[in-house]
Scaffold this motif. Structure first.
Motif, PDB file in Angstrom:
ATOM      1  N   ASP A  16       0.948  -1.138  -0.092  1.00  0.00           N
ATOM      2  CA  ASP A  16      -0.101   0.090   0.052  1.00  0.00           C
ATOM      3  C   ASP A  16       1.078   1.211  -0.071  1.00  0.00           C
ATOM      4  O   ASP A  16       2.111   1.140  -0.283  1.00  0.00           O
ATOM      5  CB  ASP A  16      -1.241  -0.090   1.090  1.00  0.00           C
ATOM      6  N   GLY A  17       0.401   2.339   0.347  1.00  0.00           N
ATOM      7  CA  GLY A  17       1.277   3.751   0.315  1.00  0.00           C
ATOM      8  C   GLY A  17       2.335   3.713   1.556  1.00  0.00           C
ATOM      9  O   GLY A  17       3.109   4.361   1.377  1.00  0.00           O
ATOM     10  N   SER A  18       2.210   3.072   2.420  1.00  0.00           N
ATOM     11  CA  SER A  18       3.108   3.077   3.660  1.00  0.00           C
ATOM     12  C   SER A  18       3.924   1.775   3.804  1.00  0.00           C
ATOM     13  O   SER A  18       4.907   1.887   4.601  1.00  0.00           O
ATOM     14  CB  SER A  18       2.243   3.375   4.876  1.00  0.00           C
ATOM     15  N   LYS A  19       3.575   0.413   3.053  1.00  0.00           N
ATOM     16  CA  LYS A  19       4.228  -0.631   3.522  1.00  0.00           C
ATOM     17  C   LYS A  19       4.189  -1.497   2.064  1.00  0.00           C
ATOM     18  O   LYS A  19       3.515  -1.522   1.372  1.00  0.00           O
ATOM     19  CB  LYS A  19       3.733  -1.392   4.728  1.00  0.00           C
ATOM     20  N   ALA A  20       5.609  -2.183   2.092  1.00  0.00           N
ATOM     21  CA  ALA A  20       5.645  -3.225   0.918  1.00  0.00           C
ATOM     22  C   ALA A  20       6.265  -4.332   1.557  1.00  0.00           C
ATOM     23  O   ALA A  20       7.346  -4.505   2.267  1.00  0.00           O
ATOM     24  CB  ALA A  20       6.319  -2.570   0.019  1.00  0.00           C
ATOM     25  N   LEU A  21       5.657  -5.526   1.133  1.00  0.00           N
ATOM     26  CA  LEU A  21       6.025  -7.054   1.640  1.00  0.00           C
ATOM     27  C   LEU A  21       6.368  -7.570   0.538  1.00  0.00           C
ATOM     28  O   LEU A  21       5.711  -7.761  -0.766  1.00  0.00           O
ATOM     29  CB  LEU A  21       4.859  -7.686   2.308  1.00  0.00           C
ATOM     30  N   PHE A  22       7.730  -8.111   0.466  1.00  0.00           N
ATOM     31  CA  PHE A  22       8.208  -8.702  -0.597  1.00  0.00           C
ATOM     32  C   PHE A  22       8.542 -10.142  -0.238  1.00  0.00           C
ATOM     33  O   PHE A  22       9.119 -10.427   0.717  1.00  0.00           O
ATOM     34  CB  PHE A  22       9.635  -8.546  -1.198  1.00  0.00           C
ATOM     35  N   LEU A  23       7.394 -11.169  -0.833  1.00  0.00           N
ATOM     36  CA  LEU A  23       7.204 -12.344  -0.284  1.00  0.00           C
ATOM     37  C   LEU A  23       7.900 -13.504  -1.271  1.00  0.00           C
ATOM     38  O   LEU A  23       7.077 -13.313  -2.395  1.00  0.00           O
ATOM     39  CB  LEU A  23       5.809 -12.512   0.156  1.00  0.00           C
ATOM     40  N   ARG A  24       8.550 -14.084  -1.021  1.00  0.00           N
ATOM     41  CA  ARG A  24       9.097 -15.401  -2.015  1.00  0.00           C
ATOM     42  C   ARG A  24       8.119 -16.458  -1.780  1.00  0.00           C
ATOM     43  O   ARG A  24       7.756 -16.855  -0.820  1.00  0.00           O
ATOM     44  CB  ARG A  24      10.252 -15.657  -1.597  1.00  0.00           C
ATOM     45  N   ARG A  81      -0.554  12.153  -0.940  1.00  0.00           N
ATOM     46  CA  ARG A  81      -0.622  11.151  -2.126  1.00  0.00           C
ATOM     47  C   ARG A  81       0.620  10.978  -2.659  1.00  0.00           C
ATOM     48  O   ARG A  81       1.023   9.942  -3.371  1.00  0.00           O
ATOM     49  CB  ARG A  81      -1.957  11.737  -2.915  1.00  0.00           C
ATOM     50  N   LEU A  82       1.332  12.240  -2.991  1.00  0.00           N
ATOM     51  CA  LEU A  82       2.422  12.214  -3.613  1.00  0.00           C
ATOM     52  C   LEU A  82       3.689  11.320  -2.972  1.00  0.00           C
ATOM     53  O   LEU A  82       4.415  10.678  -3.714  1.00  0.00           O
ATOM     54  CB  LEU A  82       2.836  13.605  -3.758  1.00  0.00           C
ATOM     55  N   GLY A  83       3.502  11.278  -1.709  1.00  0.00           N
ATOM     56  CA  GLY A  83       4.477  10.416  -0.912  1.00  0.00           C
ATOM     57  C   GLY A  83       4.041   8.814  -1.258  1.00  0.00           C
ATOM     58  O   GLY A  83       4.957   7.884  -1.251  1.00  0.00           O
TER      59      GLY A  83
END
Length: 153
Positions: A16-24, A81-83
């Protein structure tokens, strides 16, 4: 001594705009057995905390109906939003780096609609070819087990 070779990753990105999970995805079949590879977080406070300036005003030499010095207000900048969009662009850069390095074999993107739209525009054509599915949902608040169940449904 033998060099250890790394197989390309089958990645599930949940963002989402504040967190990213990279899941293998460790599964060799069509189900999901996910393992956290990396987590990125974006410190992005609300617009009211980021910008205090009032929106600008535009002044034209001649206004509507020929009246002199017409003024119009400009829209408030949505810094929040820009962030989010900048964060999504940084995610795209990371995905493209994996594609370029040959470490990304396939990609499933599960993201909020804003982030998904930004990612679509920002990823390279090479990375776009690796995308197997796109899901416009925010699952970042879920556990890995809950994400696996949501993807299986």
């Amino acid at each position: 001594m033998t060099a250890k070779t790394h197989r390309p990753t089958h990645l599930v990105l949940v963002a989402d705009g504040s967190k990213a999970l990279f899941l293998r995805n460790r599964s060799l079949s069509n189900d999901y057995r996910l393992e956290v590879e990396a987590v990125l977080e974006n410190d992005n406070p609300p617009t009211r905390e980021q910008g205090t300036d009032q929106p600008g005003r535009a002044i034209s030499a001649s206004g509507a109906n020929g009246s002199p010095n017409a003024q119009s207000g400009m829209e408030q900048t949505d810094w929040h939003r820009l962030g989010k969009e900048r964060f999504a662009a940084s995610i795209a850069e990371r995905l493209d780096a994996g594609t370029k390095a040959g470490t990304l074999a396939s990609l499933v993107i599960v993201a909020s609609p804003l982030v998904l739209g930004t990612l679509r525009k920002a990823i390279s054509k090479e990375t776009a070819h690796l995308v197997r599915a796109e899901i416009a949902k925010d699952l970042t608040g879920m556990t890995v087990a809950e994400i696996e169940k949501a993807l299986a449904a």
